[in-house]
Design a protein around this motif. Structure first.
Motif, PDB file in Angstrom:
ATOM      1  N   GLY A 119      -3.311   7.769  -8.391  1.00 16.58           N
ATOM      2  CA  GLY A 119      -2.148   7.933  -7.537  1.00 16.58           C
ATOM      3  C   GLY A 119      -1.548   6.612  -7.098  1.00 16.58           C
ATOM      4  O   GLY A 119      -0.321   6.417  -7.146  1.00 16.58           O
ATOM      5  N   ARG A 120      -2.379   5.706  -6.655  1.00  9.23           N
ATOM      6  CA  ARG A 120      -1.878   4.437  -6.129  1.00  9.23           C
ATOM      7  C   ARG A 120      -1.315   3.538  -7.229  1.00  9.23           C
ATOM      8  O   ARG A 120      -0.259   2.917  -7.057  1.00  9.23           O
ATOM      9  CB  ARG A 120      -2.974   3.723  -5.336  1.00  9.23           C
ATOM     10  N   ARG A 121      -2.009   3.469  -8.335  1.00 12.59           N
ATOM     11  CA  ARG A 121      -1.556   2.566  -9.391  1.00 12.59           C
ATOM     12  C   ARG A 121      -0.272   3.063 -10.046  1.00 12.59           C
ATOM     13  O   ARG A 121       0.654   2.286 -10.304  1.00 12.59           O
ATOM     14  CB  ARG A 121      -2.672   2.410 -10.425  1.00 12.59           C
ATOM     15  N   LEU A 122      -0.197   4.352 -10.330  1.00 17.70           N
ATOM     16  CA  LEU A 122       0.997   4.855 -11.003  1.00 17.70           C
ATOM     17  C   LEU A 122       2.200   4.883 -10.066  1.00 17.70           C
ATOM     18  O   LEU A 122       3.330   4.609 -10.490  1.00 17.70           O
ATOM     19  CB  LEU A 122       0.741   6.239 -11.586  1.00 17.70           C
ATOM     20  N   SER A 123       1.983   5.200  -8.797  1.00 17.63           N
ATOM     21  CA  SER A 123       3.118   5.196  -7.865  1.00 17.63           C
ATOM     22  C   SER A 123       3.667   3.786  -7.686  1.00 17.63           C
ATOM     23  O   SER A 123       4.877   3.596  -7.526  1.00 17.63           O
ATOM     24  CB  SER A 123       2.709   5.800  -6.520  1.00 17.63           C
ATOM     25  N   ALA A 124       2.800   2.785  -7.738  1.00 15.51           N
ATOM     26  CA  ALA A 124       3.266   1.402  -7.653  1.00 15.51           C
ATOM     27  C   ALA A 124       4.065   1.004  -8.888  1.00 15.51           C
ATOM     28  O   ALA A 124       4.864   0.061  -8.844  1.00 15.51           O
ATOM     29  CB  ALA A 124       2.069   0.459  -7.482  1.00 15.51           C
ATOM     30  N   ALA A 125       3.852   1.750  -9.987  1.00 16.15           N
ATOM     31  CA  ALA A 125       4.566   1.456 -11.230  1.00 16.15           C
ATOM     32  C   ALA A 125       5.801   2.331 -11.419  1.00 16.15           C
ATOM     33  O   ALA A 125       6.420   2.301 -12.484  1.00 16.15           O
ATOM     34  CB  ALA A 125       3.620   1.643 -12.413  1.00 16.15           C
ATOM     35  N   TYR A 159      11.782  12.923  -4.468  1.00 17.99           N
ATOM     36  CA  TYR A 159      10.966  11.724  -4.714  1.00 17.99           C
ATOM     37  C   TYR A 159      11.559  10.859  -5.820  1.00 17.99           C
ATOM     38  O   TYR A 159      10.855  10.012  -6.397  1.00 17.99           O
ATOM     39  CB  TYR A 159       9.537  12.137  -5.072  1.00 17.99           C
ATOM     40  N   GLY A 160      12.821  11.084  -6.128  1.00 21.52           N
ATOM     41  CA  GLY A 160      13.471  10.258  -7.139  1.00 21.52           C
ATOM     42  C   GLY A 160      13.063  10.582  -8.551  1.00 21.52           C
ATOM     43  O   GLY A 160      13.236   9.753  -9.463  1.00 21.52           O
ATOM     44  N   VAL A 212       0.685  13.590  -1.972  1.00 18.61           N
ATOM     45  CA  VAL A 212       1.800  12.982  -2.685  1.00 18.61           C
ATOM     46  C   VAL A 212       1.750  11.470  -2.529  1.00 18.61           C
ATOM     47  O   VAL A 212       1.630  10.953  -1.407  1.00 18.61           O
ATOM     48  CB  VAL A 212       3.145  13.524  -2.171  1.00 18.61           C
ATOM     49  N   TYR A 213       1.838  10.778  -3.670  1.00 14.18           N
ATOM     50  CA  TYR A 213       1.938   9.318  -3.717  1.00 14.18           C
ATOM     51  C   TYR A 213       3.357   8.987  -4.183  1.00 14.18           C
ATOM     52  O   TYR A 213       3.626   8.901  -5.383  1.00 14.18           O
ATOM     53  CB  TYR A 213       0.930   8.743  -4.709  1.00 14.18           C
ATOM     54  N   PRO A 214       4.306   8.837  -3.246  1.00 11.84           N
ATOM     55  CA  PRO A 214       5.693   8.583  -3.656  1.00 11.84           C
ATOM     56  C   PRO A 214       5.820   7.236  -4.379  1.00 11.84           C
ATOM     57  O   PRO A 214       5.224   6.238  -3.975  1.00 11.84           O
ATOM     58  CB  PRO A 214       6.463   8.566  -2.334  1.00 11.84           C
ATOM     59  N   ALA A 215       6.596   7.230  -5.448  1.00 13.78           N
ATOM     60  CA  ALA A 215       6.819   5.989  -6.183  1.00 13.78           C
ATOM     61  C   ALA A 215       7.516   4.965  -5.306  1.00 13.78           C
ATOM     62  O   ALA A 215       8.436   5.295  -4.550  1.00 13.78           O
ATOM     63  CB  ALA A 215       7.646   6.264  -7.424  1.00 13.78           C
ATOM     64  N   THR A 216       7.065   3.724  -5.383  1.00 13.53           N
ATOM     65  CA  THR A 216       7.691   2.641  -4.627  1.00 13.53           C
ATOM     66  C   THR A 216       9.131   2.445  -5.075  1.00 13.53           C
ATOM     67  O   THR A 216      10.059   2.350  -4.261  1.00 13.53           O
ATOM     68  CB  THR A 216       6.889   1.344  -4.817  1.00 13.53           C
ATOM     69  N   GLU A 217       9.329   2.385  -6.391  1.00 14.00           N
ATOM     70  CA  GLU A 217      10.663   2.300  -6.991  1.00 14.00           C
ATOM     71  C   GLU A 217      10.703   3.355  -8.092  1.00 14.00           C
ATOM     72  O   GLU A 217      10.339   3.084  -9.232  1.00 14.00           O
ATOM     73  CB  GLU A 217      10.929   0.900  -7.544  1.00 14.00           C
ATOM     74  N   MET A 250       0.839  -1.191   0.000  1.00 13.73           N
ATOM     75  CA  MET A 250       0.000   0.000   0.000  1.00 13.73           C
ATOM     76  C   MET A 250       0.878   1.247   0.000  1.00 13.73           C
ATOM     77  O   MET A 250       1.798   1.367   0.804  1.00 13.73           O
ATOM     78  CB  MET A 250      -0.916   0.001   1.228  1.00 13.73           C
ATOM     79  N   THR A 251       0.591   2.173  -0.927  1.00 14.51           N
ATOM     80  CA  THR A 251       1.362   3.394  -1.021  1.00 14.51           C
ATOM     81  C   THR A 251       1.139   4.284   0.195  1.00 14.51           C
ATOM     82  O   THR A 251       0.003   4.531   0.601  1.00 14.51           O
ATOM     83  CB  THR A 251       0.962   4.169  -2.294  1.00 14.51           C
ATOM     84  N   GLU A 252       2.229   4.757   0.808  1.00 15.98           N
ATOM     85  CA  GLU A 252       2.146   5.691   1.929  1.00 15.98           C
ATOM     86  C   GLU A 252       2.077   7.112   1.380  1.00 15.98           C
ATOM     87  O   GLU A 252       3.031   7.594   0.764  1.00 15.98           O
ATOM     88  CB  GLU A 252       3.357   5.518   2.841  1.00 15.98           C
ATOM     89  N   THR A 253       0.963   7.768   1.590  1.00 13.87           N
ATOM     90  CA  THR A 253       0.785   9.114   1.075  1.00 13.87           C
ATOM     91  C   THR A 253       1.015  10.142   2.170  1.00 13.87           C
ATOM     92  O   THR A 253       0.980   9.829   3.356  1.00 13.87           O
ATOM     93  CB  THR A 253      -0.638   9.296   0.515  1.00 13.87           C
TER      94      THR A 253
END
Length: 295
Positions: free
Chosen positions: A53-59, A128-129, A20-25, A1-4
């Motif tokens: 936000g959640r789907r794109l940050s996971a990608a 945020y990379g 902000v939905y920071p990217a996982t990687e 789960m993305t930490e916002t």
């Protein structure tokens, strides 16, 4: 789960926030994203905002979702009764919910806030990379309109600009454009409550921009000089009375020598990003991910 996390900002004389939905990687990309809602409603929690936000940050794409100041509710009744199959609240329910949403304001407040959110995203991208030059801007429905208007203001400012403009089922002109014969025939199959009409669109637009004075295209970019805008992705819903606006805008962009890609989500109605798992939503999320990914 993305930490916002939320960040408080101010622009146009009003406080607002971004989530902000920071990217996982992180892959180096960042998208400033705007939900829709006829300028009058919508929240950061609605799927059109949160799912993106959640789907794109996971990608790998950091997403900055903007909780811009909404317009007054004066045009709510003009939208007519909701479609019971669309799982939408009644106008009375929406009014009750939105009256507690805080201060409201018309154009140009949201436009100025989006520019401020974009500037914040550019200034903080590396944290945020993401690369400052890979900050894209986009939105759905009214959020797409707001994105295009902000891109026009950023272009005229002549400093930082989005790497890409992503517009999903947008309304970009001040009014409903006439459909061609093929589109008109398709729209006859759509429940009337799922379509915008000239009357409802006019009420929404005049609620946002009462005097219709938009010489620079900051409120409605369609029909203005689009020269100098960044690359644009337009995703239209096939069964949407706003589709002619998206298609006309694509032609205007091409005439202005702006690179544009247009995708029609077949069989989809307006607002499909609010339906989690909808095939058009899944495909559009993949399009957004690919469009903003660094090359």
């Amino acid at each position: 789960m993305t930490e916002t996390h939320d960040v408080a900002l101010e622009a146009g004389g009003f406080d607002f926030r971004v989530r902000v939905y920071p990217a996982t990687e992180p892959n180096g990309a960042l998208l400033v994203w705007l939900h829709g809602g006829a300028f009058m409603f919508g929240t950061l929690e609605m799927p059109e905002a949160d799912q993106v936000g959640r789907r794109l940050s996971a990608a790998g794409v950091t997403v900055v979702s903007v909780d811009y100041t909404l317009a007054p509710l004066d045009a709510l009744e003009e939208l007519g009764p909701p479609d019971p199959d669309a799982d939408m609240p009644s106008p009375e329910q929406m009014r009750a919910e939105m009256e507690a949403a805080g201060p409201r304001a018309r154009f140009p407040v949201a436009n100025l806030q989006i520019v401020a959110a974009f500037d914040w995203a550019v200034a903080n991208a590396r944290a945020y990379g993401a690369e400052p030059e890979r900050v894209a801007l986009g939105g759905a429905s009214a959020g797409a309109n707001l994105s295009a208007g902000a891109a026009m203001r950023l272009r005229d400012r002549g400093t930082t600009a989005p790497s890409l403009l992503a517009l999903v089922y947008p309304s970009l002109h001040d009014g409903i454009l006439e459909p061609n014969a093929e589109t008109a025939e398709l729209l006859r199959t759509v429940p009337s409550a799922r379509l915008f009409t000239p009357a409802s669109r006019s009420a929404i637009n005049r609620n946002y921009l009462p005097d219709g004075d938009d010489s620079r295209g900051y409120a409605f970019a369609g029909g203005h000089d689009l020269t100098g805008l960044p690359e644009v992705l337009i995703v239209n819903a096939e069964l949407d009375s706003l589709r002619p606006s998206g298609e006309a805008f694509a032609a205007e962009l091409a005439a202005a020598s702006v690179d544009v890609r247009v995708v029609r989500e077949r069989g989809a109605m307006h607002g499909f990003l609010n339906e989690i798992g909808h095939p058009a939503a899944e495909h559009t999320l993949a399009l957004l991910e690919d469009a903003v990914r660094p090359r």
